[in-house]
Scaffold this motif. Structure first.
Motif, PDB file in Angstrom:
ATOM      1  N   LEU A 123       0.973  -1.241  -0.111  1.00 57.09           N
ATOM      2  CA  LEU A 123       0.095  -0.019  -0.017  1.00 57.09           C
ATOM      3  C   LEU A 123       0.800   1.307  -0.053  1.00 57.09           C
ATOM      4  CD1 LEU A 123      -3.052  -0.952   2.376  1.00 57.09           C
ATOM      5  CD2 LEU A 123      -3.243  -0.316   0.100  1.00 57.09           C
ATOM      6  N   LYS A 124       1.890   1.342   0.670  1.00 54.66           N
ATOM      7  CA  LYS A 124       2.985   2.391   0.713  1.00 54.66           C
ATOM      8  C   LYS A 124       3.401   2.701  -0.580  1.00 54.66           C
ATOM      9  CE  LYS A 124       5.047   2.351   5.249  1.00 54.66           C
ATOM     10  NZ  LYS A 124       6.108   1.913   6.289  1.00 54.66           N
ATOM     11  N   ARG A 156      -5.791   1.420 -11.551  1.00 53.99           N
ATOM     12  CA  ARG A 156      -4.359   0.665 -11.297  1.00 53.99           C
ATOM     13  C   ARG A 156      -3.493   0.362 -12.532  1.00 53.99           C
ATOM     14  NH1 ARG A 156      -8.596  -1.761  -7.963  1.00 53.99           N
ATOM     15  NH2 ARG A 156      -9.365  -2.770  -9.584  1.00 53.99           N
ATOM     16  N   VAL A 157      -4.154   0.220 -13.672  1.00 55.27           N
ATOM     17  CA  VAL A 157      -3.309   0.171 -15.068  1.00 55.27           C
ATOM     18  C   VAL A 157      -2.652   1.643 -15.069  1.00 55.27           C
ATOM     19  CG1 VAL A 157      -3.356  -0.072 -17.413  1.00 55.27           C
ATOM     20  CG2 VAL A 157      -4.762  -1.654 -16.045  1.00 55.27           C
ATOM     21  N   PRO A 191       0.375  -7.664 -11.349  1.00 54.17           N
ATOM     22  CA  PRO A 191       1.739  -7.205 -10.410  1.00 54.17           C
ATOM     23  C   PRO A 191       1.625  -7.536  -8.877  1.00 54.17           C
ATOM     24  CG  PRO A 191       1.042  -5.315 -11.777  1.00 54.17           C
ATOM     25  CD  PRO A 191       0.033  -6.478 -11.793  1.00 54.17           C
ATOM     26  N   GLU A 192       2.562  -7.938  -8.277  1.00 50.41           N
ATOM     27  CA  GLU A 192       2.624  -8.405  -6.926  1.00 50.41           C
ATOM     28  C   GLU A 192       2.102  -7.403  -5.967  1.00 50.41           C
ATOM     29  OE1 GLU A 192       3.738 -11.719  -4.187  1.00 50.41           O
ATOM     30  OE2 GLU A 192       3.087 -11.366  -6.122  1.00 50.41           O
ATOM     31  N   LEU A 193       2.146  -6.128  -6.294  1.00 55.10           N
ATOM     32  CA  LEU A 193       1.965  -4.766  -5.373  1.00 55.10           C
ATOM     33  C   LEU A 193       0.384  -5.091  -5.234  1.00 55.10           C
ATOM     34  CD1 LEU A 193       4.019  -2.836  -4.696  1.00 55.10           C
ATOM     35  CD2 LEU A 193       2.960  -1.173  -6.215  1.00 55.10           C
ATOM     36  N   PHE A 194      -0.452  -5.678  -6.120  1.00 58.17           N
ATOM     37  CA  PHE A 194      -1.798  -5.467  -5.567  1.00 58.17           C
ATOM     38  C   PHE A 194      -2.322  -6.502  -4.934  1.00 58.17           C
ATOM     39  CE2 PHE A 194      -1.466  -3.113  -9.755  1.00 58.17           C
ATOM     40  CZ  PHE A 194      -1.720  -1.672  -9.270  1.00 58.17           C
ATOM     41  N   ARG A 195      -1.365  -7.314  -4.369  1.00 54.89           N
ATOM     42  CA  ARG A 195      -1.873  -8.476  -3.422  1.00 54.89           C
ATOM     43  C   ARG A 195      -2.019  -8.174  -2.226  1.00 54.89           C
ATOM     44  NH1 ARG A 195       2.187 -13.783  -2.562  1.00 54.89           N
ATOM     45  NH2 ARG A 195       0.846 -14.824  -0.989  1.00 54.89           N
ATOM     46  N   VAL A 196      -2.913  -8.796  -1.337  1.00 55.41           N
ATOM     47  CA  VAL A 196      -3.113  -8.679   0.026  1.00 55.41           C
ATOM     48  C   VAL A 196      -2.654 -10.187   0.540  1.00 55.41           C
ATOM     49  CG1 VAL A 196      -4.685  -8.707   1.982  1.00 55.41           C
ATOM     50  CG2 VAL A 196      -5.139  -7.212  -0.037  1.00 55.41           C
ATOM     51  N   PHE A 197      -1.659 -10.013   1.177  1.00 56.92           N
ATOM     52  CA  PHE A 197      -0.915 -11.245   1.684  1.00 56.92           C
ATOM     53  C   PHE A 197      -1.552 -11.772   2.883  1.00 56.92           C
ATOM     54  CE2 PHE A 197       2.646  -8.862  -0.602  1.00 56.92           C
ATOM     55  CZ  PHE A 197       3.215 -10.042  -0.731  1.00 56.92           C
ATOM     56  N   GLY A 198      -1.775 -13.234   2.873  1.00 52.59           N
ATOM     57  CA  GLY A 198      -2.421 -13.898   3.782  1.00 52.59           C
ATOM     58  C   GLY A 198      -4.062 -14.201   3.515  1.00 52.59           C
ATOM     59  N   ARG A 199      -4.362 -13.654   2.272  1.00 50.04           N
ATOM     60  CA  ARG A 199      -5.651 -13.726   1.789  1.00 50.04           C
ATOM     61  C   ARG A 199      -5.684 -14.281   0.377  1.00 50.04           C
ATOM     62  NH1 ARG A 199     -10.062  -8.970   2.072  1.00 50.04           N
ATOM     63  NH2 ARG A 199     -11.478 -10.865   1.439  1.00 50.04           N
ATOM     64  N   GLU A 200      -6.465 -15.355  -0.053  1.00 53.03           N
ATOM     65  CA  GLU A 200      -6.255 -15.764  -1.487  1.00 53.03           C
ATOM     66  C   GLU A 200      -7.474 -15.304  -2.073  1.00 53.03           C
ATOM     67  OE1 GLU A 200      -4.193 -18.344  -2.440  1.00 53.03           O
ATOM     68  OE2 GLU A 200      -3.206 -17.880  -0.516  1.00 53.03           O
ATOM     69  N   ALA A 201      -7.036 -15.063  -3.409  1.00 45.66           N
ATOM     70  CA  ALA A 201      -8.026 -14.542  -4.591  1.00 45.66           C
ATOM     71  C   ALA A 201      -7.971 -15.424  -5.383  1.00 45.66           C
ATOM     72  CB  ALA A 201      -7.800 -13.089  -4.470  1.00 45.66           C
ATOM     73  N   TRP A 254      -7.768  -7.160 -11.165  1.00 43.86           N
ATOM     74  CA  TRP A 254      -7.103  -5.810 -11.275  1.00 43.86           C
ATOM     75  C   TRP A 254      -6.956  -4.764 -12.129  1.00 43.86           C
ATOM     76  CZ3 TRP A 254      -2.566  -3.935 -13.454  1.00 43.86           C
ATOM     77  CH2 TRP A 254      -2.050  -4.592 -14.386  1.00 43.86           C
ATOM     78  N   ALA A 255      -7.286  -5.337 -13.520  1.00 45.49           N
ATOM     79  CA  ALA A 255      -7.327  -4.170 -14.609  1.00 45.49           C
ATOM     80  C   ALA A 255      -8.481  -3.822 -14.900  1.00 45.49           C
ATOM     81  CB  ALA A 255      -6.561  -5.152 -15.814  1.00 45.49           C
ATOM     82  N   LYS A 256      -9.436  -4.460 -14.478  1.00 48.73           N
ATOM     83  CA  LYS A 256     -10.891  -3.947 -14.744  1.00 48.73           C
ATOM     84  C   LYS A 256     -11.369  -2.862 -13.887  1.00 48.73           C
ATOM     85  CE  LYS A 256     -15.661  -5.992 -14.720  1.00 48.73           C
ATOM     86  NZ  LYS A 256     -16.644  -7.005 -14.247  1.00 48.73           N
ATOM     87  N   PRO A 257     -12.202  -1.795 -14.625  1.00 51.56           N
ATOM     88  CA  PRO A 257     -12.378  -0.599 -13.885  1.00 51.56           C
ATOM     89  C   PRO A 257     -13.512  -1.116 -13.030  1.00 51.56           C
ATOM     90  CG  PRO A 257     -13.378  -0.592 -16.267  1.00 51.56           C
ATOM     91  CD  PRO A 257     -12.385  -1.950 -16.059  1.00 51.56           C
TER      92      PRO A 257
END
Length: 316
Positions: A123-124, A156-157, A191-201, A254-257
């Protein structure tokens, strides 16, 4: 008024802790006896209250509660007695079971802290990218819109060049939608940057979303509104008071508006179901792990709007 205090601990199968307080005379030691007993009782009450506070969902409960229980039991069993000018407080208890129980939870909690920090770091970086985008473009990132007014791709894109994904960005056809065959293949890997660690999507989906509204709302709007360019100056509630990106309950491509829709008549769905916190990136770039139960629905809505003029009373 004690002249010296000596505390000793004999750690064995049963641990003994002894405190010896030496006073100037026997009369002073005798007067100190009920005072020390009262202090011990106050300590028990304070730790009991501490345990109640910790029981409101803190993830460290599994470690702290056995230790607090151990301390309370030890203090309750303590014997306080004045003998001449020396006042002695002594207690004996088994620390092994409590310590073993507490330490057994540490590996899981360390992993939890690690995954939370990874998400906060993501997030940072997103916050830094959004601010750099603002410095370059004069406004915060918004969804990509075609010449015909159709929304094509997510905000995000738009920040890809600012998160070291310029190569991916250059391969995209900005006149076509995110799911157009030409773009879909490029955008397949999130991109890994949009991942929430500990949650599976599901593959290619993210929980990190910018609160959105289909139109400007009279009581205050979120960051993302079609056709509006959000600038620092337009965040009249204050950038440190306004949520720019948060962890939503449901994942989106992640790429969808597509982002969490803000409805001022309903409680926002944030964070993982059953989890007591959610992650948030504020407009000033700061990041937080927010306790949901610490916020009323009203305060959470106030944090999501950028120009509602509300005051958040009890944010934690």
């Amino acid at each position: 008024k004690a002249q010296t205090v000596v505390v000793t601990a004999n750690v064995a199968a049963k641990t003994t802790v002894t405190a010896k307080l030496t006073f100037a005379d026997a009369a002073t030691a005798k007067r100190a006896e009920p005072v020390l007993k009262t202090l011990i009782q106050n300590g028990i009450e304070a730790m009991t209250e501490m345990k109640k506070d910790k029981s409101k969902g803190a993830e460290w409960d599994a470690v702290l509660n056995p230790l607090l229980d151990l301390a309370c039991v030890a203090l309750e069993k303590s014997d306080v007695k004045a003998d001449g000018q020396i006042l002695t407080a002594r207690t004996e208890t088994e620390i092994g079971p409590a310590v073993t129980k507490a330490f057994a939870s540490l590996p899981e909690l360390i992993e939890l802290a690690n995954t939370k920090q990874k998400t906060l770091n993501n997030l940072k970086q997103i916050g830094l990218a959004c601010h750099n985008y603002h410095d370059t473009m004069g406004h915060m990132p918004a969804n990509i819109v075609g010449l015909d007014g159709k929304v094509l791709m997510s905000w995000r894109v738009n920040i890809l060049p600012y998160i070291e994904q310029d190569n991916m960005y250059r391969q995209l056809d900005m006149t076509k939608a995110w799911d157009d065959p030409k773009n879909a293949k490029v955008l397949e890997k999130m991109p890994e940057l949009f991942r929430v660690f500990g949650r599976e999507a599901e593959k290619g989906k993210t929980f990190l979303q910018m609160p959105s509204s289909p139109k400007v709302l009279p009581g205050g709007s979120p960051f993302l509104v079609p056709g509006r360019r959000t600038t620092m100056a337009s965040i009249t509630d204050g950038t440190s008071n306004s949520i720019m990106v948060l962890e939503a309950t449901d994942a989106v491509n992640w790429a969808k508006p597509d982002d969490m829709l803000f409805d001022p008549t309903k409680a926002p769905k944030v964070g993982e179901q059953g989890q007591k916190w959610f992650f948030a990136l504020m407009g000033d770039g700061s990041v937080r792990s927010v306790r949901r139960e610490k916020l009323t629905d009203r305060d959470l809505k106030a944090m999501i709007t950028i120009d509602g003029g509300e005051v958040v009373n009890d944010r934690d």
